[in-house]
Design a protein around this motif. Structure first.
Motif, short mmCIF file in Angstrom:
data_model
loop_
_atom_site.label_atom_id
_atom_site.label_comp_id
_atom_site.label_asym_id
_atom_site.label_seq_id
_atom_site.Cartn_x
_atom_site.Cartn_y
_atom_site.Cartn_z
N LEU A 1 5.76 -2.29 -9.11
CA LEU A 1 6.81 -1.32 -8.79
C LEU A 1 6.34 -0.34 -7.73
N ALA A 2 5.06 0.03 -7.80
CA ALA A 2 4.50 0.97 -6.82
C ALA A 2 4.31 0.32 -5.45
N LYS A 3 3.91 -0.96 -5.42
CA LYS A 3 3.62 -1.63 -4.16
C LYS A 3 4.88 -1.98 -3.36
N GLY A 4 5.96 -2.31 -4.06
CA GLY A 4 7.15 -2.81 -3.39
C GLY A 4 7.70 -1.93 -2.27
N PRO A 5 7.83 -0.60 -2.49
CA PRO A 5 8.43 0.25 -1.44
C PRO A 5 7.46 0.64 -0.32
N LEU A 6 6.18 0.34 -0.46
CA LEU A 6 5.20 0.84 0.50
C LEU A 6 5.40 0.26 1.90
N MET A 7 5.67 -1.05 2.00
CA MET A 7 5.82 -1.66 3.32
C MET A 7 7.04 -1.12 4.07
N PRO A 8 8.24 -1.04 3.45
CA PRO A 8 9.35 -0.42 4.17
C PRO A 8 9.05 1.02 4.58
N ALA A 9 8.35 1.75 3.71
CA ALA A 9 8.07 3.16 4.00
C ALA A 9 7.14 3.32 5.20
N ILE A 10 6.01 2.60 5.20
CA ILE A 10 5.06 2.81 6.30
C ILE A 10 5.57 2.22 7.61
N ASN A 11 6.34 1.15 7.54
CA ASN A 11 6.92 0.60 8.77
C ASN A 11 7.94 1.57 9.37
N THR A 12 8.72 2.21 8.50
CA THR A 12 9.68 3.21 8.97
C THR A 12 8.97 4.41 9.59
N MET A 13 7.96 4.90 8.91
CA MET A 13 7.22 6.07 9.40
C MET A 13 6.59 5.78 10.76
N LEU A 14 5.99 4.60 10.88
CA LEU A 14 5.30 4.25 12.12
C LEU A 14 6.29 4.02 13.26
N SER A 15 7.39 3.34 12.98
CA SER A 15 8.35 3.00 14.04
C SER A 15 8.99 4.25 14.64
N ARG A 16 9.08 5.32 13.86
CA ARG A 16 9.69 6.55 14.36
C ARG A 16 8.77 7.32 15.30
N GLN A 17 7.46 7.09 15.20
CA GLN A 17 6.50 7.89 15.95
C GLN A 17 5.84 7.13 17.10
N VAL A 18 6.17 5.85 17.27
CA VAL A 18 5.51 5.01 18.27
C VAL A 18 6.53 4.53 19.28
N ASP A 19 6.16 4.54 20.55
CA ASP A 19 7.02 4.02 21.61
C ASP A 19 7.25 2.52 21.39
N LYS A 20 8.46 2.05 21.60
CA LYS A 20 8.78 0.64 21.35
C LYS A 20 7.93 -0.32 22.16
N LYS A 21 7.52 0.09 23.35
CA LYS A 21 6.70 -0.80 24.17
C LYS A 21 5.31 -1.01 23.58
N ASP A 22 4.92 -0.14 22.63
CA ASP A 22 3.61 -0.26 21.98
C ASP A 22 3.69 -0.87 20.59
N TYR A 23 4.89 -1.31 20.18
CA TYR A 23 5.05 -1.85 18.83
C TYR A 23 4.09 -3.01 18.54
N ASN A 24 3.99 -3.96 19.48
CA ASN A 24 3.19 -5.16 19.20
C ASN A 24 1.76 -4.82 18.86
N ILE A 25 1.11 -4.01 19.70
CA ILE A 25 -0.30 -3.70 19.46
C ILE A 25 -0.48 -2.80 18.25
N ILE A 26 0.40 -1.80 18.09
CA ILE A 26 0.26 -0.86 16.97
C ILE A 26 0.50 -1.57 15.64
N PHE A 27 1.55 -2.35 15.56
CA PHE A 27 1.87 -3.01 14.30
C PHE A 27 0.88 -4.14 13.99
N SER A 28 0.34 -4.77 15.02
CA SER A 28 -0.69 -5.79 14.78
C SER A 28 -1.95 -5.16 14.19
N LEU A 29 -2.34 -4.01 14.75
CA LEU A 29 -3.51 -3.31 14.21
C LEU A 29 -3.26 -2.85 12.78
#
Length: 401
Positions: A109-137
């Protein structure tokens, strides 16, 4: 090089830490399963049951992860989830098997929401042109966390007992939970939608999207078997090697080697898909290779040189852990416009079903046959067949390969 703002760096470090701890928590018990089972006087099906209960919880909570993140904010959700996870692992230190299995459900139950949460947090603060490298890391933090669970927890267990090994995980979850609490004001202040409704109708949206699309349904079926073999290896590799008279510390190192292989696999297979322009065919090849290499575990015994065992585990990890990057890229390519999050959540639900039932089936076979070799061969044949199917099918007109 990453061109991150202060808030971007804050979100990136938070996402890396949360992803790593989430993966470590999910494999902590598997890395010391023989010791935990002995401590609970449980039989050989314990590891599969534990993984199954964990992913039942993850199945349920993954469907509401996006909804809750919009309502409360990604850092808030991460904070609550990590503290719940720490409590679940504390509960896992019980002397009763039923309580330990319930703790696995809570951890899911604790693990399930973590991926949507951190992906949302990161996508809001990172330029779209840097998505590939940032999300890969960020994605590479998962295998690192699983590798740490294979290296550190068995070592602590061999010296101080399995409960001390799990206490290490609790400490990490609490530390990262406090980091999420520290950043939630800056990360969530402009994001929360306090009037976002929480209802069962919202939970069904992702599933409706997937079953209405032939291509997404196909990926859902594939994910059941790919995720199933991945979690079967994670759940039973240590148990299997321990049964073959390898030490718990070496078995943990083999699990860590497999997980390190996932880092190279995610980067390497992603580059291959980019070069050859066909995520589907690369994903199909991965399925064939993960099945073939996993079947080779059936030829290992106590006389097999340790370096060969580690080499095989590396190859297994490159494929069983390395498929997810290409897989999520394929979901994004096939998702309807503006529906990537819903498509990902819906397909993830089915992959979690594979994580529940295949390890449990594997454990059932091992318990009743008295050995795990047959189980490895059965799931390997199924996975190879799935990979061949994915290679042979054609895409609908106008969709990427």
């Amino acid at each position: 090089m990453l061109n991150l703002t202060r808030l971007g760096l804050q979100a990136f470090l938070g996402a890396i830490a949360i992803q790593m701890v989430s993966s470590l928590m999910g494999t902590a018990v598997a890395s010391i399963a023989p010791e935990v089972a002995r401590g609970l006087s449980a039989d050989s099906t314990f590891a599969g049951l534990y993984i199954g209960c964990l992913y039942v919880g993850a199945c349920l909570s993954s469907l509401c992860g996006g909804n809750f993140t919009r309502r409360f904010g990604p850092a808030h959700i991460s904070e609550w989830a990590l503290f719940l996870a720490a409590g679940a692992i504390l509960l896992c230190m019980s002397s009763w098997e039923i309580v330990v299995l319930f703790s696995a459900f809570l951890l899911g139950l604790a693990k399930g929401p973590l991926m949507p949460a951190i992906n949302t947090m990161l996508s809001r603060q990172v330029d779209k042109k840097d998505y590939n490298i940032i999300f890969s890391l960020k994605q590479c933090a998962g295998p690192i966390g699983m590798a740490l669970s294979g290296l550190v927890i068995p070592l602590l267990t061999s010296h101080f007992g399995w409960r001390v090994g799990l206490a290490f995980v609790v400490c990490l979850a609490v530390i990262v939970g406090f980091w999420s609490a520290f950043i939630k004001k800056s990360q969530d202040s402009s994001y929360q939608f306090k009037d976002e409704p929480i209802s069962l109708e919202h939970l069904a949206d992702s599933l409706k999207l997937v079953v209405s699309s032939k291509l997404l349904t196909r990926l859902s079926v594939v994910s059941i078997f790919y995720k199933g073999i991945q979690m079967s290896v994670l759940a039973y590799l240590v148990v299997f090697l321990n049964d073959q008279k390898f030490s718990l510390v070496f078995a943990g190192a083999a699990l860590a080697t497999s997980n390190f292989g996932g880092i190279f696999g995610r980067i390497g297979w992603g580059a291959a898909a980019q070069k050859f322009g066909s995520s589907r065919k690369v994903l199909a090849l991965i399925g064939v290779l993960m099945g073939l290499f996993t079947a080779m575990l059936g030829f290992i015994d106590q006389n097999t040189p340790e370096f060969l065992v580690l080499g095989l585990c590396l190859l297994i990890g490159i494929n069983t852990q390395g498929w997810s990057g290409v897989f999520f890229a394929q979901i994004a390519a096939w998702a309807p416009e503006g529906k990537v999050a819903e498509a990902t959540g819906g397909v993830d639900f089915f992959s979690f079903l594979g994580a529940i039932f295949l390890p449990m089936t594997f454990g059932f076979l091992g318990h009743h046959l008295g050995e795990f070799v047959t189980g490895f061969w059965v799931i390997s044949v199924i996975t190879v067949a799935t990979g061949v199917y994915l290679w042979l099918v054609s895409d609908a007109k106008g969709t990427p390969a």
